[in-house]
Design a protein around this motif. Structure first.
Motif, PDB file in Angstrom:
ATOM      1  N   LYS A 172       0.838  -1.199   0.000  1.00 56.96           N
ATOM      2  CA  LYS A 172       0.000   0.000   0.000  1.00 56.96           C
ATOM      3  C   LYS A 172       0.872   1.248   0.000  1.00 56.96           C
ATOM      4  N   ALA A 173       0.287   2.336  -0.501  1.00 55.40           N
ATOM      5  CA  ALA A 173       0.942   3.639  -0.491  1.00 55.40           C
ATOM      6  C   ALA A 173       0.033   4.627   0.212  1.00 55.40           C
ATOM      7  N   ALA A 174       0.633   5.650   0.815  1.00 57.05           N
ATOM      8  CA  ALA A 174      -0.141   6.621   1.577  1.00 57.05           C
ATOM      9  C   ALA A 174       0.464   8.010   1.392  1.00 57.05           C
ATOM     10  N   PHE A 175      -0.412   8.996   1.291  1.00 67.47           N
ATOM     11  CA  PHE A 175       0.008  10.390   1.190  1.00 67.47           C
ATOM     12  C   PHE A 175      -1.160  11.276   1.576  1.00 67.47           C
ATOM     13  N   GLU A 176      -0.873  12.559   1.792  1.00 67.84           N
ATOM     14  CA  GLU A 176      -1.936  13.484   2.173  1.00 67.84           C
ATOM     15  C   GLU A 176      -1.809  14.799   1.416  1.00 67.84           C
ATOM     16  N   THR A 177      -2.930  15.509   1.348  1.00 64.32           N
ATOM     17  CA  THR A 177      -2.969  16.852   0.797  1.00 64.32           C
ATOM     18  C   THR A 177      -3.942  17.672   1.636  1.00 64.32           C
ATOM     19  N   ARG A 178      -3.752  18.965   1.667  1.00 64.69           N
ATOM     20  CA  ARG A 178      -4.658  19.814   2.460  1.00 64.69           C
ATOM     21  C   ARG A 178      -5.986  19.986   1.743  1.00 64.69           C
ATOM     22  N   ASN A 179      -7.049  20.059   2.515  1.00 72.50           N
ATOM     23  CA  ASN A 179      -8.399  20.235   1.983  1.00 72.50           C
ATOM     24  C   ASN A 179      -8.529  21.625   1.351  1.00 72.50           C
ATOM     25  N   PRO A 180      -8.813  21.718   0.052  1.00 73.60           N
ATOM     26  CA  PRO A 180      -8.885  23.027  -0.599  1.00 73.60           C
ATOM     27  C   PRO A 180     -10.103  23.857  -0.178  1.00 73.60           C
ATOM     28  N   ASN A 181     -11.056  23.241   0.523  1.00 76.53           N
ATOM     29  CA  ASN A 181     -12.223  23.994   0.984  1.00 76.53           C
ATOM     30  C   ASN A 181     -11.917  24.869   2.191  1.00 76.53           C
ATOM     31  N   ASP A 191      -9.790  27.946   3.824  1.00 75.47           N
ATOM     32  CA  ASP A 191      -9.154  29.168   3.314  1.00 75.47           C
ATOM     33  C   ASP A 191      -7.720  29.244   3.842  1.00 75.47           C
ATOM     34  N   TRP A 192      -6.824  28.514   3.176  1.00 76.43           N
ATOM     35  CA  TRP A 192      -5.455  28.422   3.654  1.00 76.43           C
ATOM     36  C   TRP A 192      -4.705  29.749   3.547  1.00 76.43           C
ATOM     37  N   ALA A 193      -5.016  30.538   2.536  1.00 80.83           N
ATOM     38  CA  ALA A 193      -4.344  31.838   2.407  1.00 80.83           C
ATOM     39  C   ALA A 193      -4.649  32.708   3.621  1.00 80.83           C
ATOM     40  N   HIS A 194      -5.870  32.645   4.111  1.00 80.23           N
ATOM     41  CA  HIS A 194      -6.240  33.411   5.308  1.00 80.23           C
ATOM     42  C   HIS A 194      -5.576  32.818   6.547  1.00 80.23           C
ATOM     43  N   VAL A 195      -5.610  31.488   6.668  1.00 82.75           N
ATOM     44  CA  VAL A 195      -5.003  30.829   7.831  1.00 82.75           C
ATOM     45  C   VAL A 195      -3.531  31.188   7.933  1.00 82.75           C
ATOM     46  N   TRP A 196      -2.808  31.055   6.838  1.00 77.88           N
ATOM     47  CA  TRP A 196      -1.372  31.327   6.858  1.00 77.88           C
ATOM     48  C   TRP A 196      -1.071  32.812   6.942  1.00 77.88           C
ATOM     49  N   GLY A 197      -1.932  33.632   6.300  1.00 78.36           N
ATOM     50  CA  GLY A 197      -1.688  35.066   6.274  1.00 78.36           C
ATOM     51  C   GLY A 197      -1.844  35.734   7.627  1.00 78.36           C
ATOM     52  N   THR A 198      -2.569  35.089   8.527  1.00 75.76           N
ATOM     53  CA  THR A 198      -2.779  35.650   9.866  1.00 75.76           C
ATOM     54  C   THR A 198      -1.929  34.953  10.928  1.00 75.76           C
ATOM     55  N   HIS A 199      -1.036  34.072  10.483  1.00 78.66           N
ATOM     56  CA  HIS A 199      -0.205  33.327  11.439  1.00 78.66           C
ATOM     57  C   HIS A 199       0.884  34.244  11.988  1.00 78.66           C
ATOM     58  N   PRO A 200       1.065  34.280  13.305  1.00 84.39           N
ATOM     59  CA  PRO A 200       2.093  35.161  13.883  1.00 84.39           C
ATOM     60  C   PRO A 200       3.499  34.652  13.586  1.00 84.39           C
ATOM     61  N   PRO A 201       4.510  35.509  13.701  1.00 84.50           N
ATOM     62  CA  PRO A 201       5.891  35.064  13.517  1.00 84.50           C
ATOM     63  C   PRO A 201       6.260  33.964  14.514  1.00 84.50           C
ATOM     64  N   PRO A 228     -15.820  17.182   3.920  1.00 84.13           N
ATOM     65  CA  PRO A 228     -15.365  18.162   2.934  1.00 84.13           C
ATOM     66  C   PRO A 228     -15.428  19.605   3.413  1.00 84.13           C
ATOM     67  N   VAL A 229     -16.192  19.877   4.458  1.00 86.37           N
ATOM     68  CA  VAL A 229     -16.320  21.244   4.960  1.00 86.37           C
ATOM     69  C   VAL A 229     -15.312  21.529   6.069  1.00 86.37           C
ATOM     70  N   GLN A 230     -15.109  20.574   6.974  1.00 86.50           N
ATOM     71  CA  GLN A 230     -14.333  20.845   8.179  1.00 86.50           C
ATOM     72  C   GLN A 230     -12.952  20.208   8.228  1.00 86.50           C
ATOM     73  N   SER A 231     -12.738  19.099   7.544  1.00 86.43           N
ATOM     74  CA  SER A 231     -11.449  18.404   7.644  1.00 86.43           C
ATOM     75  C   SER A 231     -10.332  19.265   7.073  1.00 86.43           C
ATOM     76  N   LEU A 232      -9.207  19.297   7.782  1.00 90.74           N
ATOM     77  CA  LEU A 232      -8.039  20.027   7.286  1.00 90.74           C
ATOM     78  C   LEU A 232      -7.252  19.198   6.275  1.00 90.74           C
ATOM     79  N   GLU A 233      -7.266  17.882   6.450  1.00 89.60           N
ATOM     80  CA  GLU A 233      -6.473  16.991   5.619  1.00 89.60           C
ATOM     81  C   GLU A 233      -7.359  16.103   4.752  1.00 89.60           C
ATOM     82  N   ILE A 234      -6.773  15.621   3.646  1.00 90.26           N
ATOM     83  CA  ILE A 234      -7.344  14.506   2.889  1.00 90.26           C
ATOM     84  C   ILE A 234      -6.219  13.471   2.800  1.00 90.26           C
ATOM     85  N   ILE A 235      -6.376  12.368   3.509  1.00 89.83           N
ATOM     86  CA  ILE A 235      -5.320  11.370   3.643  1.00 89.83           C
ATOM     87  C   ILE A 235      -5.743  10.119   2.880  1.00 89.83           C
ATOM     88  N   PHE A 236      -4.929   9.728   1.902  1.00 91.99           N
ATOM     89  CA  PHE A 236      -5.258   8.618   1.009  1.00 91.99           C
ATOM     90  C   PHE A 236      -4.390   7.387   1.314  1.00 91.99           C
TER      91      PHE A 236
END
Length: 245
Positions: free
Chosen positions: A134-143, A145-155, A231-239
């Motif tokens: 078996k193989a396994a990998f993950e990607t972030r859920n595009p639903n 708003d990652w640009a907002h999450v990262w853009g407001t992250h403190p140093p 699809p609305v709340q999960s941060l990850e999609i793990i296959f």
């Protein structure tokens, strides 16, 4: 002094583990190897944290990464001598070995910006799987708003023997499936920047690529606790995938 580098720079490779300590994702992938002795391939192994932990357990491990400084850090860790280290991209890796488990963690799947790159990596997985593997990998859920999450992250600040390391992240572009950003690493003696672009594919899109590559989906999770994908709340999609037929 300011230089624009990714993890090909030894200073960034040396502090990578400060930002990426052992976490729930490592626990998840470590557990996939099971209690018996398995042959494991880690595509995009970075500084080799997972590889060395698997080797300590007795698994036969190959770690693949395109960045020499990352592999140098990996090779300095305990149990690194039991790991086969290979400098290669995941797309181009070829071996006569076949593996019980192939992993691609750390959201490395998202640096594959074209359909051709995605299919090439999935092809690498299929080509190197043992029957029943078996193989396994993950990607972030595009639903999300990652640009907002990262853009407001403190140093982020880390204390080093030479002084304080300060890290910041700036979103530099967003277009369709792609988000671009620049990380700034302010060391006491120099400043390095690392520019990246990530692709955010939906579950349906990834499953289509998996089918086209001759693999099939065994399981899909939405978090490292193996909860189902929302699809609305999960941060990850793990296959978890395996060879068809």
């Amino acid at each position: 002094m300011t230089e624009d580098m990714n993890y090909q720079h030894v200073r960034l490779a040396e502090v990578y583990d400060l930002d990426n300590p052992w976490g729930q994702d490592n626990d998840f992938y470590f557990g996939l190897a099971g209690p018996g002795i398995s042959r494991v391939l880690d595509l995009g192994c970075g500084t080799g944290t997972l590889c060395c932990a698997l080797a300590q357990r007795g698994h036969r491990v190959t770690g693949v990464d395109p960045a020499s400084p990352m592999l140098a850090v990996a090779a300095s860790k305990p149990f690194a001598d039991s790991v086969e280290w290979v400098k290669s991209s995941a797309q181009d890796y070829r071996s006569e070995d076949r593996f019980d488990l192939i992993v691609m963690m750390g959201h490395a799947f998202q640096i594959l910006l074209t359909d051709e790159e995605v299919l090439a990596v999935l092809g690498t997985m299929r080509r190197h799987l043992k029957p029943g593997g078996k193989a396994a990998f993950e990607t972030r859920n595009p639903n999300i708003d990652w640009a907002h999450v990262w853009g407001t992250h403190p140093p982020v600040e880390h204390t080093l023997p030479s002084g304080c390391l300060r890290e910041t992240l700036e979103i530099t572009g967003q277009s369709g499936e792609l988000i671009s950003f620049q990380q700034r690493f302010e060391f006491p003696d120099l400043t390095l920047t690392s520019s990246s672009t990530l692709r955010f594919l939906s579950r349906t899109q990834v499953e289509d690529f998996i089918a086209r590559s001759g693999l099939v989906v065994r399981e899909v999770f939405g978090d490292w606790d193996r909860s189902r994908f929302d699809p609305v709340q999960s941060l990850e999609i793990i296959f978890i995938v395996e060879e068809s037929g």
